[in-house]
Motif scaffolding. Structure first.
Motif, PDB file in Angstrom:
ATOM      1  N   GLY A  47       0.811  -1.213   0.000  1.00 38.86           N
ATOM      2  CA  GLY A  47       0.000   0.000   0.000  1.00 38.86           C
ATOM      3  C   GLY A  47       0.842   1.261   0.000  1.00 38.86           C
ATOM      4  N   LEU A  48       2.007   1.206   0.647  1.00 42.68           N
ATOM      5  CA  LEU A  48       2.912   2.362   0.646  1.00 42.68           C
ATOM      6  C   LEU A  48       3.280   2.763  -0.780  1.00 42.68           C
ATOM      7  CD1 LEU A  48       5.289   1.324   3.568  1.00 42.68           C
ATOM      8  CD2 LEU A  48       3.765   3.305   3.545  1.00 42.68           C
ATOM      9  N   PHE A  49       3.571   1.761  -1.595  1.00 41.58           N
ATOM     10  CA  PHE A  49       3.952   2.046  -2.982  1.00 41.58           C
ATOM     11  C   PHE A  49       2.751   2.496  -3.808  1.00 41.58           C
ATOM     12  CE2 PHE A  49       7.261  -0.774  -1.428  1.00 41.58           C
ATOM     13  CZ  PHE A  49       8.389  -0.056  -1.782  1.00 41.58           C
ATOM     14  N   ALA A  69      -2.286  15.041   3.174  1.00 41.17           N
ATOM     15  CA  ALA A  69      -2.995  13.756   3.188  1.00 41.17           C
ATOM     16  C   ALA A  69      -2.041  12.605   2.864  1.00 41.17           C
ATOM     17  CB  ALA A  69      -4.149  13.787   2.190  1.00 41.17           C
ATOM     18  N   PHE A  70      -1.166  12.826   1.880  1.00 43.82           N
ATOM     19  CA  PHE A  70      -0.192  11.786   1.519  1.00 43.82           C
ATOM     20  C   PHE A  70       0.734  11.471   2.686  1.00 43.82           C
ATOM     21  CE2 PHE A  70       4.191  10.968   0.077  1.00 43.82           C
ATOM     22  CZ  PHE A  70       4.008   9.674  -0.403  1.00 43.82           C
ATOM     23  N   VAL A  71       1.259  12.495   3.332  1.00 41.84           N
ATOM     24  CA  VAL A  71       2.156  12.269   4.474  1.00 41.84           C
ATOM     25  C   VAL A  71       1.432  11.503   5.581  1.00 41.84           C
ATOM     26  CG1 VAL A  71       3.439  13.438   6.320  1.00 41.84           C
ATOM     27  CG2 VAL A  71       3.683  14.208   3.953  1.00 41.84           C
ATOM     28  N   PHE A  74       0.817   7.888   4.488  1.00 41.60           N
ATOM     29  CA  PHE A  74       2.095   7.168   4.450  1.00 41.60           C
ATOM     30  C   PHE A  74       2.541   6.801   5.865  1.00 41.60           C
ATOM     31  CE2 PHE A  74       6.539   6.337   3.496  1.00 41.60           C
ATOM     32  CZ  PHE A  74       6.472   5.735   2.246  1.00 41.60           C
ATOM     33  N   ILE A  75       2.490   7.773   6.774  1.00 41.20           N
ATOM     34  CA  ILE A  75       2.860   7.506   8.172  1.00 41.20           C
ATOM     35  C   ILE A  75       1.919   6.461   8.768  1.00 41.20           C
ATOM     36  CG2 ILE A  75       2.928   8.507  10.496  1.00 41.20           C
ATOM     37  CD1 ILE A  75       3.954  11.107   9.158  1.00 41.20           C
ATOM     38  N   PHE A 118      -3.776   6.273  10.944  1.00 41.77           N
ATOM     39  CA  PHE A 118      -4.045   5.442   9.772  1.00 41.77           C
ATOM     40  C   PHE A 118      -5.405   5.782   9.170  1.00 41.77           C
ATOM     41  CE2 PHE A 118      -6.128   1.553   8.200  1.00 41.77           C
ATOM     42  CZ  PHE A 118      -5.344   1.320   7.083  1.00 41.77           C
ATOM     43  N   LEU A 119      -6.443   5.778   9.989  1.00 40.67           N
ATOM     44  CA  LEU A 119      -7.800   6.027   9.498  1.00 40.67           C
ATOM     45  C   LEU A 119      -7.943   7.454   8.949  1.00 40.67           C
ATOM     46  CD1 LEU A 119     -10.560   4.763   9.120  1.00 40.67           C
ATOM     47  CD2 LEU A 119     -11.163   5.538  11.411  1.00 40.67           C
ATOM     48  N   LEU A 120      -7.415   8.416   9.676  1.00 35.97           N
ATOM     49  CA  LEU A 120      -7.463   9.800   9.224  1.00 35.97           C
ATOM     50  C   LEU A 120      -6.707   9.969   7.903  1.00 35.97           C
ATOM     51  CD1 LEU A 120      -8.465  12.637  10.035  1.00 35.97           C
ATOM     52  CD2 LEU A 120      -6.266  12.980  11.169  1.00 35.97           C
TER      53      LEU A 120
END
Length: 183
Positions: A47-49, A69-71, A74-75, A118-120
Motif C-alpha cells: 500500500g505504501l507504494f 494527506a499523503f504524508v 504514508f505515516i 491510519f484512518l485519518l
C-alpha cells in the motif's frame, strides 16, 4: 520512461495490496486463526507504494492538502505495518501476562494513536483524490468508506470484512487507472 515504469510498479503494488488486504481480513474476521497479520503486513507494505504512485501522478492537482494527506496516509501505513510486523515476529515470544502489560497505558495509547493516524490518513487521502479530479471519485469513495469500519475490529467482523472488500475494490480501481495512465 522511468516515470511510466514507476507508475506501473506502483499500480501492481496496489493490486497486491488489495489482495493481501482481503485475504488478511478473511483470516482475521472469518477464519479467526490469528494469521491475518502476515497478510495485513504485506497489504500495508504494498500500500505504501500504491499511495506513492497515486500521489505522484496527481501531484500538481493535489496541492498542499494532497501533500498533507499523503504524508498522513504514508505515516499511517508505516505504523500499521510496524504493528503487524511486531505481532508476527515479536509478540509470539511473550507470555500472556507480558502481553497484557504491554497493552496497558502507553502501549494501548500508541496502538490507538496509530489507528487514528491510519484512518485519518486514509480518509484525507481519499478526499485529496476526489479534489484533485485525476482519478475516479467512486474509487476514492470506496477506498474511504471501506476503511471506516476498521475501528470496530472483532466486535463486528463481517462489517470489517465488507469494509476491507470495498477498500480493496477502490484500491484496485485506482491502481488500474494508474496503470492505464502510465501505459
Amino acid at each position: 520512461m522511468f516515470t511510466a515504469t514507476l507508475y506501473s510498479a506502483c499500480a501492481i503494488a496496489g493490486i497486491f495490496s488489495s489482495i493481501f488486504l482481503v485475504v488478511g481480513s478473511v483470516f482475521n474476521n472469518l477464519i479467526k486463526t490469528g494469521s491475518g497479520g502476515k497478510f495485513n503486513f504485506f497489504a500495508a507494505l504494498f500500500g505504501l507504494f500504491a499511495v506513492l504512485g497515486i500521489y505522484l501522478y496527481q501531484l500538481e492537482q493535489a496541492g498542499i492538502f494532497g501533500l498533507i494527506a499523503f504524508v498522513l496516509v504514508f505515516i499511517g501505513l508505516v505504523l500499521i505495518a510496524s504493528i503487524d510486523y511486531n505481532s508476527i515476529i515479536l509478540l509470539p515470544k511473550f507470555s500472556i501476562e507480558e502481553l497484557a502489560k504491554m497493552t496497558e497505558g502507553t502501549g494501548m495509547m500508541i496502538l490507538m494513536i496509530s489507528g487514528v493516524i491510519f484512518l485519518l490518513g486514509e480518509i484525507l487521502f481519499g478526499i485529496s483524490i476526489i479534489l484533485a479530479g485525476v482519478f475516479s471519485t467512486v474509487a476514492a469513495v470506496l477506498w474511504m468508506i471501506g476503511y471506516l469500519p476498521t475501528p470496530l475490529g472483532g466486535a463486528h467482523p463481517k462489517i470489517v470484512l465488507l469494509g476491507s472488500i470495498l477498500s480493496a475494490i477502490g484500491i484496485t480501481w485506482l491502481s488500474l487507472e494508474l496503470w492505464s495512465f502510465s501505459n
